[in-house]
Motif scaffolding. Sequence first.
Motif, short mmCIF file in Angstrom:
data_model
loop_
_atom_site.label_atom_id
_atom_site.label_comp_id
_atom_site.label_asym_id
_atom_site.label_seq_id
_atom_site.Cartn_x
_atom_site.Cartn_y
_atom_site.Cartn_z
N ARG A 142 0.80 -1.27 0.07
CA ARG A 142 -0.13 -0.05 0.04
C ARG A 142 0.72 1.21 -0.01
O ARG A 142 0.32 2.35 0.12
CB ARG A 142 -0.86 0.04 1.28
CG ARG A 142 -1.96 -1.13 1.18
CD ARG A 142 -3.15 -0.79 2.34
NE ARG A 142 -2.59 -0.66 3.73
CZ ARG A 142 -2.47 -1.85 4.60
NH1 ARG A 142 -2.78 -3.20 4.20
NH2 ARG A 142 -1.87 -1.90 5.62
N ARG A 143 2.16 1.18 -0.10
CA ARG A 143 3.08 2.29 0.12
C ARG A 143 4.01 2.53 -1.32
O ARG A 143 4.76 3.15 -1.28
CB ARG A 143 3.93 1.96 1.15
CG ARG A 143 3.38 1.80 2.42
CD ARG A 143 4.32 2.33 3.89
NE ARG A 143 5.62 1.43 3.80
CZ ARG A 143 5.85 0.43 4.43
NH1 ARG A 143 4.70 0.07 5.15
NH2 ARG A 143 6.82 -0.34 4.49
N ARG A 144 3.43 2.33 -2.24
CA ARG A 144 3.92 2.44 -3.56
C ARG A 144 5.54 2.07 -3.68
O ARG A 144 6.31 2.98 -3.84
CB ARG A 144 3.75 3.98 -3.93
CG ARG A 144 2.16 4.19 -4.10
CD ARG A 144 2.25 5.57 -4.90
NE ARG A 144 2.63 5.65 -6.55
CZ ARG A 144 2.30 5.21 -7.49
NH1 ARG A 144 0.94 4.58 -7.56
NH2 ARG A 144 2.79 5.45 -8.65
N PRO A 145 5.87 0.89 -3.51
CA PRO A 145 7.12 0.49 -3.39
C PRO A 145 7.83 0.43 -4.71
O PRO A 145 7.23 0.49 -5.71
CB PRO A 145 7.21 -0.79 -2.91
CG PRO A 145 5.72 -1.47 -3.53
CD PRO A 145 5.07 -0.31 -3.58
N VAL A 146 9.35 0.39 -4.87
CA VAL A 146 9.97 0.02 -5.77
C VAL A 146 10.01 -1.37 -5.93
O VAL A 146 10.21 -2.13 -5.02
CB VAL A 146 11.38 0.42 -5.78
CG1 VAL A 146 12.22 0.19 -7.23
CG2 VAL A 146 11.46 1.93 -5.78
N LEU A 147 9.56 -2.03 -7.06
CA LEU A 147 9.27 -3.54 -7.19
C LEU A 147 10.54 -3.88 -7.94
O LEU A 147 10.83 -3.60 -9.03
CB LEU A 147 8.30 -3.84 -8.04
CG LEU A 147 7.85 -5.33 -8.38
CD1 LEU A 147 7.91 -6.23 -6.97
CD2 LEU A 147 6.81 -5.39 -9.55
N VAL A 148 11.11 -5.13 -7.46
CA VAL A 148 12.59 -5.65 -8.03
C VAL A 148 12.00 -7.10 -8.18
O VAL A 148 12.09 -7.88 -7.33
CB VAL A 148 13.55 -5.54 -7.18
CG1 VAL A 148 14.91 -6.11 -7.85
CG2 VAL A 148 13.98 -3.91 -6.92
N HIS A 154 13.19 -5.13 -13.68
CA HIS A 154 12.73 -6.61 -13.91
C HIS A 154 13.99 -7.50 -14.28
O HIS A 154 14.62 -7.17 -15.29
CB HIS A 154 11.81 -6.50 -15.24
CG HIS A 154 11.60 -7.93 -15.64
ND1 HIS A 154 11.18 -8.83 -14.66
CD2 HIS A 154 11.06 -8.46 -16.90
CE1 HIS A 154 11.04 -10.14 -15.39
NE2 HIS A 154 10.97 -9.77 -16.68
N MET A 155 14.17 -8.00 -13.07
CA MET A 155 15.66 -8.71 -13.21
C MET A 155 15.20 -10.35 -13.11
O MET A 155 16.21 -11.20 -13.49
CB MET A 155 16.51 -8.51 -11.85
CG MET A 155 16.81 -7.20 -11.61
SD MET A 155 17.91 -6.69 -12.78
CE MET A 155 17.33 -5.02 -13.06
N ALA A 156 13.91 -10.73 -12.73
CA ALA A 156 13.82 -12.05 -12.90
C ALA A 156 13.60 -12.86 -14.24
O ALA A 156 13.29 -12.46 -15.12
CB ALA A 156 12.31 -12.22 -12.09
N ALA A 157 14.64 -14.13 -14.22
CA ALA A 157 14.94 -14.43 -15.50
C ALA A 157 15.35 -15.84 -15.38
O ALA A 157 15.94 -16.53 -14.29
CB ALA A 157 15.87 -13.66 -16.41
N GLN A 158 15.54 -16.58 -16.36
CA GLN A 158 16.18 -17.99 -16.44
C GLN A 158 17.45 -17.30 -17.38
O GLN A 158 17.28 -16.68 -18.38
CB GLN A 158 15.43 -18.88 -17.47
CG GLN A 158 16.21 -20.55 -17.35
CD GLN A 158 17.44 -20.38 -18.15
OE1 GLN A 158 18.30 -20.54 -17.47
NE2 GLN A 158 17.58 -20.13 -19.22
#
Length: 371
Positions: A15-21, A94-98
């Motif tokens: 609810r606090r507008r985070p930075v999503l990694v 966006h770092m999530a990956a194979q």
Amino acid sequence: MRTGNPSADAPAILRRRPVLVTGGAGFIGSNLADRFASEGHDVLIFDALARPGVERNLEWLKKRHPGKISAVIGDIRDEAAVAEVAGEAQAVFHMAAQVAVTTSLADPREDFEINIRGTLNLLDALRKRNERVPLIFASTNKVYGDLADVELDRTNDAYRPRDPGIRAAGIGEARPLNFHTPYGCSKGAADQYVLDYARSFGIPTCVMRMSCIYGQRQMGTEDQGWVAHFLIRALQGEPITIYGDGCQVRDVLDISDAVNAYAAAWKSIEAVQGCAFNLGGGPSNAISLRQLIRHIEDVIGRSVETVYSDWRAGDQRYYVSDTRLVTRALGLKQPVSWMKGVAALADWLREERGLARAGAASRLQAAEALP
């Protein structure tokens, strides 16, 4: 596959507008999360914790930034979970990956699902918000293929391009895309989706086509993170396998410089949206595998056993980033010298793994004396 409930795991920070990694417990992701939390941002990490050892990065982040770091253990392929964590983010990294060519060859369908479908899940979640939420994507130099058409000479222990322009500056963004291996196809397709969502839907996106990033919090393996992998093997007294002749050249970039570039891209997103940049150490930090091993021997004070094997599919004999465009667009400073950076990583790995530190002080002094 869904492995976490965002509302249950992190109700406050959502609810606090985070930075999503995404992939925020990984090497680059954890360093980005540390940077943004240090600057006072709430950071939400979305990670499947599939890579061995990354849970230690997450524990480190939570202890270092109590109240600023929250995590959802989930899979980027889970459309509903991705939509929920992206729902209030002020910016997305966006770092999530194979991440391994070898894994993509063993299971190309999973590679597709993670790298292409996962990226599309995230992009579409932002599109449906009808807000201008920045997304900065970690791409790869593999989008340029094996660069087999670049004529090379082998000088001593490193390949060098015959073209004086490439030799002086590296591979530029004007280089035609040429996807090789399932990994190259999946990351390349994701790269193009990210750029097109800026063009088609007005989402402020930016792509970083990275060369070899190294540094603290890297759990290097034979398939990915080769600088850390070489150091880990050497520090543990184990042999290093080199695929090919060891003269292949890469430009290496310290993680601190990579984080600076990502942070600058967010700050300048209105100017760089829809752009792709080659991000690496550039010609001044271009080294061959053999040159790195010689430096590691100097750093640890003993010889390193090497074993040679066949070339691997899609391996580039030469790749060095032309960093002029990204440096100019983002106002980046001169990167850390690779010799200093590798010596610092050796000290961190030694401490992290509880290995002997004999002679560490003298080696650090030697590294500090380097230009």
